[in-house]
Motif scaffolding. Sequence first.
Motif, PDB file in Angstrom:
ATOM      1  N   SER A  70       0.834  -1.209   0.000  1.00  0.00           N
ATOM      2  CA  SER A  70       0.000   0.000   0.000  1.00  0.00           C
ATOM      3  C   SER A  70       0.866   1.256   0.000  1.00  0.00           C
ATOM      4  O   SER A  70       1.932   1.280   0.601  1.00  0.00           O
ATOM      5  N   TYR A  71       0.337   2.298  -0.669  1.00  0.00           N
ATOM      6  CA  TYR A  71       1.051   3.583  -0.723  1.00  0.00           C
ATOM      7  C   TYR A  71       0.733   4.450   0.495  1.00  0.00           C
ATOM      8  O   TYR A  71       0.773   5.668   0.409  1.00  0.00           O
ATOM      9  N   ASN A  72       0.401   3.813   1.583  1.00  0.00           N
ATOM     10  CA  ASN A  72      -0.064   4.538   2.765  1.00  0.00           C
ATOM     11  C   ASN A  72       1.154   5.052   3.545  1.00  0.00           C
ATOM     12  O   ASN A  72       1.343   4.739   4.712  1.00  0.00           O
ATOM     13  N   ASN A 130     -10.717  13.815  -9.740  1.00  0.00           N
ATOM     14  CA  ASN A 130     -11.226  12.640  -9.021  1.00  0.00           C
ATOM     15  C   ASN A 130     -10.304  11.430  -9.111  1.00  0.00           C
ATOM     16  O   ASN A 130     -10.576  10.390  -8.528  1.00  0.00           O
ATOM     17  N   SER A 131      -9.209  11.550  -9.853  1.00  0.00           N
ATOM     18  CA  SER A 131      -8.160  10.533  -9.768  1.00  0.00           C
ATOM     19  C   SER A 131      -6.827  11.186 -10.096  1.00  0.00           C
ATOM     20  O   SER A 131      -6.782  12.213 -10.795  1.00  0.00           O
ATOM     21  N   GLY A 132      -5.781  10.597  -9.586  1.00  0.00           N
ATOM     22  CA  GLY A 132      -4.450  11.099  -9.917  1.00  0.00           C
ATOM     23  C   GLY A 132      -4.185  10.916 -11.408  1.00  0.00           C
ATOM     24  O   GLY A 132      -3.647  11.809 -12.070  1.00  0.00           O
ATOM     25  N   PHE A 133      -4.585   9.754 -11.910  1.00  0.00           N
ATOM     26  CA  PHE A 133      -4.363   9.463 -13.329  1.00  0.00           C
ATOM     27  C   PHE A 133      -5.051  10.520 -14.189  1.00  0.00           C
ATOM     28  O   PHE A 133      -4.457  11.087 -15.108  1.00  0.00           O
ATOM     29  N   GLY A 134      -6.317  10.800 -13.854  1.00  0.00           N
ATOM     30  CA  GLY A 134      -7.064  11.806 -14.612  1.00  0.00           C
ATOM     31  C   GLY A 134      -6.450  13.194 -14.481  1.00  0.00           C
ATOM     32  O   GLY A 134      -6.490  13.996 -15.416  1.00  0.00           O
ATOM     33  N   SER A 156       8.654   7.748 -17.576  1.00  0.00           N
ATOM     34  CA  SER A 156       7.445   8.487 -17.153  1.00  0.00           C
ATOM     35  C   SER A 156       6.242   7.573 -16.957  1.00  0.00           C
ATOM     36  O   SER A 156       6.051   6.606 -17.710  1.00  0.00           O
ATOM     37  N   HIS A 157       5.415   7.953 -16.016  1.00  0.00           N
ATOM     38  CA  HIS A 157       4.169   7.223 -15.756  1.00  0.00           C
ATOM     39  C   HIS A 157       3.240   7.310 -16.962  1.00  0.00           C
ATOM     40  O   HIS A 157       3.215   8.316 -17.670  1.00  0.00           O
ATOM     41  N   LEU A 158       2.445   6.249 -17.151  1.00  0.00           N
ATOM     42  CA  LEU A 158       1.558   6.195 -18.325  1.00  0.00           C
ATOM     43  C   LEU A 158       0.554   7.337 -18.379  1.00  0.00           C
ATOM     44  O   LEU A 158       0.152   7.780 -19.466  1.00  0.00           O
ATOM     45  N   SER A 159       0.130   7.839 -17.220  1.00  0.00           N
ATOM     46  CA  SER A 159      -0.846   8.935 -17.208  1.00  0.00           C
ATOM     47  C   SER A 159      -0.275  10.156 -17.932  1.00  0.00           C
ATOM     48  O   SER A 159      -1.014  10.910 -18.580  1.00  0.00           O
ATOM     49  N   LEU A 160       1.034  10.348 -17.835  1.00  0.00           N
ATOM     50  CA  LEU A 160       1.688  11.495 -18.474  1.00  0.00           C
ATOM     51  C   LEU A 160       1.830  11.238 -19.966  1.00  0.00           C
ATOM     52  O   LEU A 160       1.563  12.108 -20.805  1.00  0.00           O
ATOM     53  N   ILE A 198       8.747  15.573 -15.829  1.00  0.00           N
ATOM     54  CA  ILE A 198       9.598  14.742 -14.974  1.00  0.00           C
ATOM     55  C   ILE A 198       8.852  14.391 -13.686  1.00  0.00           C
ATOM     56  O   ILE A 198       7.751  14.900 -13.452  1.00  0.00           O
ATOM     57  N   GLU A 199       9.442  13.533 -12.884  1.00  0.00           N
ATOM     58  CA  GLU A 199       8.770  13.102 -11.655  1.00  0.00           C
ATOM     59  C   GLU A 199       9.647  13.347 -10.431  1.00  0.00           C
ATOM     60  O   GLU A 199      10.873  13.301 -10.538  1.00  0.00           O
ATOM     61  N   GLY A 200       9.005  13.593  -9.305  1.00  0.00           N
ATOM     62  CA  GLY A 200       9.738  13.790  -8.049  1.00  0.00           C
ATOM     63  C   GLY A 200      10.396  12.492  -7.618  1.00  0.00           C
ATOM     64  O   GLY A 200      11.600  12.418  -7.388  1.00  0.00           O
ATOM     65  N   ALA A 230       3.488  12.712  -7.496  1.00  0.00           N
ATOM     66  CA  ALA A 230       2.522  11.733  -6.970  1.00  0.00           C
ATOM     67  C   ALA A 230       3.035  11.041  -5.716  1.00  0.00           C
ATOM     68  O   ALA A 230       2.326  10.910  -4.722  1.00  0.00           O
ATOM     69  N   HIS A 231       4.276  10.564  -5.766  1.00  0.00           N
ATOM     70  CA  HIS A 231       4.807   9.768  -4.647  1.00  0.00           C
ATOM     71  C   HIS A 231       5.551  10.609  -3.619  1.00  0.00           C
ATOM     72  O   HIS A 231       6.012  10.086  -2.612  1.00  0.00           O
ATOM     73  N   SER A 232       5.714  11.890  -3.901  1.00  0.00           N
ATOM     74  CA  SER A 232       6.554  12.693  -3.012  1.00  0.00           C
ATOM     75  C   SER A 232       5.783  13.729  -2.185  1.00  0.00           C
ATOM     76  O   SER A 232       6.248  14.111  -1.106  1.00  0.00           O
ATOM     77  N   GLY A 258       0.201  16.460  -8.178  1.00  0.00           N
ATOM     78  CA  GLY A 258       0.405  15.328  -7.266  1.00  0.00           C
ATOM     79  C   GLY A 258      -0.894  14.567  -7.080  1.00  0.00           C
ATOM     80  O   GLY A 258      -1.920  14.890  -7.697  1.00  0.00           O
ATOM     81  N   THR A 259      -0.837  13.550  -6.228  1.00  0.00           N
ATOM     82  CA  THR A 259      -2.041  12.743  -6.007  1.00  0.00           C
ATOM     83  C   THR A 259      -2.372  12.696  -4.512  1.00  0.00           C
ATOM     84  O   THR A 259      -1.510  12.920  -3.665  1.00  0.00           O
ATOM     85  N   PHE A 260      -3.612  12.371  -4.234  1.00  0.00           N
ATOM     86  CA  PHE A 260      -4.046  12.149  -2.852  1.00  0.00           C
ATOM     87  C   PHE A 260      -4.080  10.649  -2.524  1.00  0.00           C
ATOM     88  O   PHE A 260      -4.542  10.253  -1.464  1.00  0.00           O
ATOM     89  N   SER A 261      -3.649   9.827  -3.481  1.00  0.00           N
ATOM     90  CA  SER A 261      -3.771   8.376  -3.295  1.00  0.00           C
ATOM     91  C   SER A 261      -2.546   7.765  -2.633  1.00  0.00           C
ATOM     92  O   SER A 261      -2.533   6.575  -2.356  1.00  0.00           O
ATOM     93  N   LYS A 262      -1.513   8.581  -2.417  1.00  0.00           N
ATOM     94  CA  LYS A 262      -0.296   8.010  -1.834  1.00  0.00           C
ATOM     95  C   LYS A 262      -0.176   8.472  -0.369  1.00  0.00           C
ATOM     96  O   LYS A 262      -0.872   7.942   0.478  1.00  0.00           O
TER      97      LYS A 262
HETATM   98  C1  LIG Z   1       4.012   8.883 -10.997  1.00  0.00           C
HETATM   99  C2  LIG Z   1       2.529   8.672 -10.941  1.00  0.00           C
HETATM  100  N1  LIG Z   1       1.717   9.594 -11.482  1.00  0.00           N
HETATM  101  C3  LIG Z   1       0.390   9.440 -11.459  1.00  0.00           C
HETATM  102  C4  LIG Z   1      -0.214   8.344 -10.881  1.00  0.00           C
HETATM  103  C5  LIG Z   1      -1.697   8.198 -10.885  1.00  0.00           C
HETATM  104  O1  LIG Z   1      -2.194   8.362  -9.597  1.00  0.00           O
HETATM  105  P1  LIG Z   1      -3.513   7.684  -9.016  1.00  0.00           P
HETATM  106  O2  LIG Z   1      -3.176   6.277  -8.635  1.00  0.00           O
HETATM  107  O3  LIG Z   1      -3.794   8.533  -7.841  1.00  0.00           O
HETATM  108  O4  LIG Z   1      -4.564   7.728 -10.051  1.00  0.00           O
HETATM  109  C6  LIG Z   1       0.588   7.369 -10.309  1.00  0.00           C
HETATM  110  C7  LIG Z   1      -0.033   6.184  -9.695  1.00  0.00           C
HETATM  111  O5  LIG Z   1       0.530   5.318  -9.126  1.00  0.00           O
HETATM  112  C8  LIG Z   1       2.002   7.536 -10.340  1.00  0.00           C
HETATM  113  O6  LIG Z   1       2.802   6.606  -9.810  1.00  0.00           O
END
Ligand SMILES: Cc1ncc(COP(=O)(O)O)c(C=O)c1O
Length: 417
Positions: A70-72, A130-134, A156-160, A198-200, A230-232, A258-262
Motif C-alpha cells: 500500500s502507498y499509505n 477525481n483521480s491522480g491518473f485523470g 514516465s508514468h503512463l498517465s503522463l 519529470i517526476e519527483g 505523486a509519490h513525493s 500530485g495525487t491524494f492516493s499516496k
Molecule cells: C508517478 C505517478 N503519477 C500518477 C499516478 C496516478 O495516480 P492515481 O493512482 O492517484 O490515479 C501514479 C499512480 O501510481 C504515479 O505513480
Amino acid sequence: MNPDPAKLSLGNFLVGEGLDPLQAPAMFTKWMEAGAWAVELYEPEMLATADARTTITYDGKPQSVINFCSYNYLGLANHPEVIAAAHDALTTHGLGACGSPMLSGMTDLHRELERKMAKFLGREDAMLFNSGFGGALGTISGLLRKSDVAVLDNRSHLSLRDGATLSRCRAEKFEHNDPASLAVSLGRNMGKRQLVVIEGIYSMDGDFGNLEKLITVAEEHGASVFIDEAHSTLACGEHGRGAAEKFGVEDRVRLTYGTFSKAFGALGGFVAGSKETLRYLRFYAHPYVYSCALPPVVVAGILQALEIGQSQPELRTKLWENADYFHRQLRGLGIDTGNSTTYVMPLVIGDRERMYRLGHELRARGLWVAPVDYPAVPNDRICFRACVTALHTRADLDEALNILEDTLVPNLIAQNA
Ligand SMILES: Cc1ncc(COP(=O)(O)O)c(C=O)c1O
C-alpha cells in the motif's frame, strides 16, 4: 504457430485479432490460462485497512501479511482523525458529489481543499481531480496543443504519456534522468513550445528525479517544466512539499501536480499553479470538466490528512528512518534495489518465472510485495516492489527481512552461481 507462453508478455497482444474488437485475442486467453498460477498474485482482496499488517485473500483463504504494497506512506489512510472527519462529512454532505465540479459537484469542502493545497504549496490556486491518473492526463492534454512538444523522461508514468498522446502534440523521450539526453531532445525542436515532464520520485524505480540538472537544461532551452509529485507530496521535503522542496527548486517550477492516493492515503489528484493557468485548465482538462467531482467524504478525509501531514513532521522522519533502515538491510543481504534511495524499492529478480514462483512463496510466508512485470519495467528488471511506510515497526521490517533472506537470497545465489 504456438509460441512458448514463457516468452510472451503483455506487449504481444496489442494487435487487433479477428473481426470483433469485443473478443479478446484467442492467444491472450490461452496465455492467461497457461499463466493462471502467476496471475493469481494480482488483484488480491484486502479484507482490512491498509495498515502495516493486514489481511488479504490468498489461495482462497484469508492470509495475514506484512504489507509492503500500500502507498499509505504516512499511515493516514487509517488514521482515526481522518476516519472521523470522513464520518462527519458523510452526515453533512452525503456520499457522492453527484456532478462535475463545473456544474454541480463542487462543495464548500472542495473549495476549502483547493485553498489549503494552494497555501500549502505556495501557489496562487489549486484544482482537484477525481483521480491522480485523470489529473495528470487532464493537465498535460489540457495545456498542450498539436504544435507543442512534450519531452518526457523515458520512465514516465503512463498517465503522463497518455496525456501527451491525447493532446496530439509531438512526444519526445529522453534517457532517464539524463541532462545530456534531455538537451539533445530539446535541441531537436527549438522554436516550438516545449514542456519537460519529470517526476519527483519514480514510481517503479524509487529514485528521485534529477530535478536541479534537468530544470537547468530546460531553462537553457526556454522550455517549461512539469513535475509529477505523486509519490513525493506530503512524504518528502522538510514541510512535505515534495521533491521540489527537498532539492530547492520550487521557485523554478510553475506547475505542481500530485495525487491524494499516496501519502494522503485517499484518492484523487491536484494541480497547483497560477490562477490564470488554472482558470484556463478548468475548461480544457476533460477529466475535470466531464467527470464527477471527488466524493465530499474523501475531500474531508484529505483535509484532515493535510492537517496531520503539516503538523506532525515526525511522521516523515519515521518514514525516512524506516526506508533507510530497510535499504541498508537489503543491501546487506545482497538484494538489488536498483537506483532507489527512497521508500519505494524494487527488489530486482530479473526472470519472470522465478519472480512469480517467489511471489507465491512470499505470500504463503505472509509477506505482501507487489509483482512488477514488463512493460511496467524492462524485461531484465522484473521485480517485486516494496513500499515502506511510517507505520512499519522495527519488528515488521525485521520479520520481512527474515522472510526475504529465507526465500529470495538462496534463489539469487543460485542465479548468480
Ligand atoms: C508517478 C505517478 N503519477 C500518477 C499516478 C496516478 O495516480 P492515481 O493512482 O492517484 O490515479 C501514479 C499512480 O501510481 C504515479 O505513480
